[in-house]
Design an enzyme around this catalytic site. Sequence first.
Site, PDB file in Angstrom:
ATOM      1  N   MET A 252      98.918 -12.176 -14.735  1.00 51.23           N
ATOM      2  CA  MET A 252      99.177 -12.404 -13.305  1.00 51.23           C
ATOM      3  C   MET A 252      98.263 -13.516 -12.807  1.00 51.23           C
ATOM      4  O   MET A 252      97.994 -13.615 -11.604  1.00 51.23           O
ATOM      5  CB  MET A 252      98.959 -11.115 -12.519  1.00 51.23           C
ATOM      6  CG  MET A 252      99.949 -10.025 -12.924  1.00 51.23           C
ATOM      7  SD  MET A 252     100.243  -8.818 -11.629  1.00 51.23           S
ATOM      8  CE  MET A 252      98.625  -8.143 -11.431  1.00 51.23           C
TER       9      MET A 252
ATOM     10  N   HIS B 241      90.457 -15.225 -16.755  1.00 50.35           N
ATOM     11  CA  HIS B 241      89.031 -15.128 -17.082  1.00 50.35           C
ATOM     12  C   HIS B 241      88.909 -14.922 -18.585  1.00 50.35           C
ATOM     13  O   HIS B 241      89.921 -14.962 -19.312  1.00 50.35           O
ATOM     14  CB  HIS B 241      88.370 -13.997 -16.293  1.00 50.35           C
ATOM     15  CG  HIS B 241      89.099 -12.694 -16.413  1.00 50.35           C
ATOM     16  ND1 HIS B 241      89.229 -12.008 -17.594  1.00 50.35           N
ATOM     17  CD2 HIS B 241      89.777 -11.959 -15.493  1.00 50.35           C
ATOM     18  CE1 HIS B 241      89.919 -10.911 -17.393  1.00 50.35           C
ATOM     19  NE2 HIS B 241      90.284 -10.853 -16.142  1.00 50.35           N
TER      20      HIS B 241
ATOM     21  N   HIS C 246      91.390 -12.858 -20.480  1.00 50.51           N
ATOM     22  CA  HIS C 246      92.677 -13.489 -20.811  1.00 50.51           C
ATOM     23  C   HIS C 246      92.526 -14.483 -21.958  1.00 50.51           C
ATOM     24  O   HIS C 246      93.397 -14.579 -22.821  1.00 50.51           O
ATOM     25  CB  HIS C 246      93.240 -14.230 -19.597  1.00 50.51           C
ATOM     26  CG  HIS C 246      93.552 -13.358 -18.441  1.00 50.51           C
ATOM     27  ND1 HIS C 246      92.755 -13.278 -17.322  1.00 50.51           N
ATOM     28  CD2 HIS C 246      94.583 -12.505 -18.224  1.00 50.51           C
ATOM     29  CE1 HIS C 246      93.284 -12.431 -16.458  1.00 50.51           C
ATOM     30  NE2 HIS C 246      94.388 -11.940 -16.984  1.00 50.51           N
TER      31      HIS C 246
ATOM     32  N   LYS D  16      91.768  -3.154 -22.178  1.00 47.91           N
ATOM     33  CA  LYS D  16      91.121  -2.722 -20.928  1.00 47.91           C
ATOM     34  C   LYS D  16      92.120  -1.934 -20.084  1.00 47.91           C
ATOM     35  O   LYS D  16      91.781  -0.942 -19.461  1.00 47.91           O
ATOM     36  CB  LYS D  16      90.605  -3.919 -20.139  1.00 47.91           C
ATOM     37  CG  LYS D  16      89.567  -3.501 -19.137  1.00 47.91           C
ATOM     38  CD  LYS D  16      89.492  -4.426 -17.976  1.00 47.91           C
ATOM     39  CE  LYS D  16      89.924  -3.728 -16.743  1.00 47.91           C
ATOM     40  NZ  LYS D  16      90.763  -4.442 -15.862  1.00 47.91           N
TER      41      LYS D  16
ATOM     42  N   SER E  18      89.926  -9.501 -13.055  1.00 45.21           N
ATOM     43  CA  SER E  18      90.082 -10.443 -11.935  1.00 45.21           C
ATOM     44  C   SER E  18      89.477  -9.848 -10.671  1.00 45.21           C
ATOM     45  O   SER E  18      89.052 -10.565  -9.772  1.00 45.21           O
ATOM     46  CB  SER E  18      91.557 -10.723 -11.680  1.00 45.21           C
ATOM     47  OG  SER E  18      92.191 -10.998 -12.890  1.00 45.21           O
TER      48      SER E  18
HETATM   49  O1  PAF Z   1      98.121  -6.841 -16.970  1.00 42.25           O
HETATM   50  C1  PAF Z   1      98.700  -7.625 -16.191  1.00 42.25           C
HETATM   51  O2  PAF Z   1      98.211  -8.696 -15.849  1.00 42.25           O
HETATM   52  C2  PAF Z   1     100.060  -7.224 -15.609  1.00 42.25           C
HETATM   53  O3  PAF Z   1     100.143  -5.860 -15.370  1.00 42.25           O
HETATM   54  C3  PAF Z   1     101.239  -7.693 -16.480  1.00 42.25           C
HETATM   55  C4  PAF Z   1     101.244  -7.030 -17.841  1.00 42.25           C
HETATM   56  C5  PAF Z   1     101.198  -9.204 -16.641  1.00 42.25           C
HETATM   57  C6  PAF Z   1     102.561  -7.326 -15.794  1.00 42.25           C
HETATM   58  O4  PAF Z   1     102.654  -7.904 -14.528  1.00 42.25           O
END
Ligand code: PAF
Length: 287
Positions: free
Chosen positions: A32, A36, A39, A151, A188
Amino acid sequence: MAPEIETRIAALRRRVADARGSGLRVGCVPTMGALHAGHTALFDHARADCDLLVATLFVNPLQFDRRDDLESYPRDMGTDLRICGRHGVHILFAPPVEEMYPRRPATYVEVEGLGSTLCGASRPGHFRGVATVVLKLLNIVQPHFACFGEKDYQQLAIIRRLVEDANMPVEIVGVPTVREEDGVALSSRNALLSAEQRDAAPILVRTLRAARNAIEANEFDARGLCRRAQDLFRRNPHVRLDYFEIVDPNTLQPVERIEHPVRIAVAAFFGPIRLIDNLAASPPKAR
Ligand code: PAF
């Protein structure tokens, strides 16, 4: 190198179909945004095993139970693009809301049982929103595999079950949690904490580790361990515990006697900010 940005489903599908047609292996990391190091660990993990890496960036309104939470979700496309570029993302799929939901959906995915415990109990509809958008994203991208962080352990368990139940031809890969030096799991939402709340945040990982150590030293009474953790939270004025649970790692149902590997999971509020964390633990006999 900066990734290519795609905002349209049809164009992205063509790109991925061409890549698959030429025998390339396609990996996907749904996000989303507000990227950071948690990711980038997912990007690095995926990049090591694919020829074409597609990241998705979509703040999914369906999974927010509070409007203010959706509106205050951090957004910074410029920074996200630079991070993607540094971590080998080839295509960033960043559709507008109208592309993903041209009209109010009539189809939702409910993963029974797994979606209503832990975070599901205090965030009604959240996992229905997650499962629905992940099904759509995986159908759109059609990667060989997709990476998700441990996480969000409940999310990972739900996505694994969704993919199994719906016979989706995609492998789901779980990637270990990335932590700050003091053990706080990267999220985030950490950016939204006040200095005082950030100082209090390590209580999550401290109580998890204490429970894990006790389990590894052969403590089998799950209820007793949860009570001990709950007491520690009660004594800290900067945090309000949502849950501290010891659950079966597959069904996510609470266990009473710890005889097999378990997942210890916690969620707590620091002012309005809700943080979660979890750890795996195994009693000596199961290791
Ligand atoms: O973990 C996330 O960032 C969200 O829940 C995802 C898997 C991208 C779905 O919107």
